[in-house]
Scaffold this motif. Sequence first.
Motif, short mmCIF file in Angstrom:
data_model
loop_
_atom_site.label_atom_id
_atom_site.label_comp_id
_atom_site.label_asym_id
_atom_site.label_seq_id
_atom_site.Cartn_x
_atom_site.Cartn_y
_atom_site.Cartn_z
N UNK A 196 5.62 13.91 -0.34
CA UNK A 196 6.40 13.13 -1.56
C UNK A 196 6.23 13.42 -3.02
N UNK A 197 4.88 13.75 -3.29
CA UNK A 197 4.49 14.44 -4.30
C UNK A 197 5.46 15.50 -4.82
N UNK A 198 5.42 16.31 -3.86
CA UNK A 198 6.17 17.70 -4.21
C UNK A 198 7.64 17.22 -4.34
N UNK A 199 8.25 16.48 -3.53
CA UNK A 199 9.59 16.22 -3.71
C UNK A 199 9.87 15.34 -5.08
N UNK A 200 8.98 14.64 -5.28
CA UNK A 200 9.20 13.80 -6.57
C UNK A 200 9.31 14.75 -7.91
N UNK A 201 8.42 16.00 -7.60
CA UNK A 201 8.51 17.04 -9.05
C UNK A 201 9.71 17.83 -8.62
N UNK A 202 10.11 18.29 -7.36
CA UNK A 202 11.28 19.13 -7.16
C UNK A 202 12.53 18.36 -7.57
N UNK A 203 12.76 17.29 -7.21
CA UNK A 203 13.81 16.45 -7.39
C UNK A 203 14.02 15.68 -8.89
N UNK A 204 13.19 16.02 -9.64
CA UNK A 204 13.20 15.48 -10.92
C UNK A 204 12.89 14.06 -11.32
N UNK A 205 12.11 13.20 -10.29
CA UNK A 205 11.70 12.02 -10.65
C UNK A 205 10.52 11.95 -11.72
N UNK A 206 9.89 12.91 -11.65
CA UNK A 206 8.67 13.15 -12.41
C UNK A 206 8.70 14.51 -13.21
N UNK A 207 7.99 14.75 -14.20
CA UNK A 207 7.73 15.99 -14.49
C UNK A 207 6.16 16.29 -14.65
N UNK A 208 5.97 17.67 -13.98
CA UNK A 208 4.65 18.43 -14.27
C UNK A 208 4.04 18.37 -15.70
N UNK A 209 2.90 17.92 -15.72
CA UNK A 209 2.06 18.11 -17.29
C UNK A 209 2.30 19.44 -17.69
#
Length: 417
Positions: free
Chosen positions: A375-388
Amino acid sequence: MAHRLGRHGRRNRTLGATLLLLSLLCCSWCFGRKQHVEVVTQPAFVSGDFVKQAAPPIGALTLGFGLYLCSGGSKSTDTAATVLIYFGAQTGMNLYMKTVLSKIVINEEENLKGLPIGFLLTAVQQFVAFLAFCCFLVVGKIIGKGYRVKKLTSAREYLAVICFSVTFALNIGLNNFSLSLVAISINLIIRSCLPLSTAISQMLVGSLVGQQQKSIALMEWILMFVGVGCAALATYAKNMAGSSTEESAGLVLGVICCVASLFSGAFNMVLAGILGSELKLNPLDTTCYMALPAGIVLLLPALVVSHPMGKWPGFPDMTDWQVVAEVLARKPVALLPVAFSGILAFFYNILQYTLVHKLSAAYAAFAGNFNKAATVALSLALGLEALPAGGYGQLFLIAVFGNIAAFTVYSSHKASK
């Protein structure tokens, strides 16, 4: 023969719940897509590509369902199918809730996104789930296959239901409140620290009531503290990223609420052992007895707790009720996913209960930790959050991996005893 029939019945119930949850998730994402395509003059229902966000969980559910039908009695195939369905349902629910809390577009011109109403949303979920359960009972009576709710027979059982309702309300309410303030990755890795909060809660409550607790091995303590340390490191990386991350405005409050939610969940588990595990309510009975009290408990913080409005630029801190008033004045249709989440939560809880009990303890622990990482990987890949940005991004990823790995090893060590 009876064993076969029982297994066949459980299989059909699981398949039915899976199909229903799949249909509900498809409908919810299609509704968002329809709003975006058809109502050109209105603000978009959800920012971003909703179909892209829906694809991974729906794909996992479809593949899992297909494997389940074609398992042919194979235990390994059956387990793989169950893990896939569990992943699709849990990940889909997490992404849906984050989308409702942070991504629904309320006003495109003013850049107002999300419905940050964690307490009120959870209360609505409980009320809607109770109504869904009542409809389930009525339909059952009409077709002559009514469900019998387990009756409470003692004051101890009523006390247990009241205590469980309060801790459940705080657990889920604080978690959703936290999810509206912080990135889904931070929420999930803090939630993965449940073993440590449970161990601490058991020690505290056990000392108060004079109940002897099982000893915890040194290696288990080390793994738990390593996992918590990695969670703290990931939170630090997000915080040091500064204002570039969307959730930075309420990060501290969100983390505090997530930790409070964690201990509420831990106390819920401890109370189950102290007040009597003989209560043994399944998800339907739990909805019957706990949904209304939990929903009522959550109305109070929804009325009085003000929180940052990070996704609503220029707005001061507001309560959940004040947010709903603003949404009703601007775009009432945006509240439909809130009510719909109650139906999703009702069927999701039933499906999750069924799937977890089909897995062994080791597989359930592995699946839970894998789902968090995915879910963490998907949230980053799908734009739900940004990597610092910069080196903090690498530090964040290392910390997330360390957190998941530590608690995976811990779970495997516990399951092997």
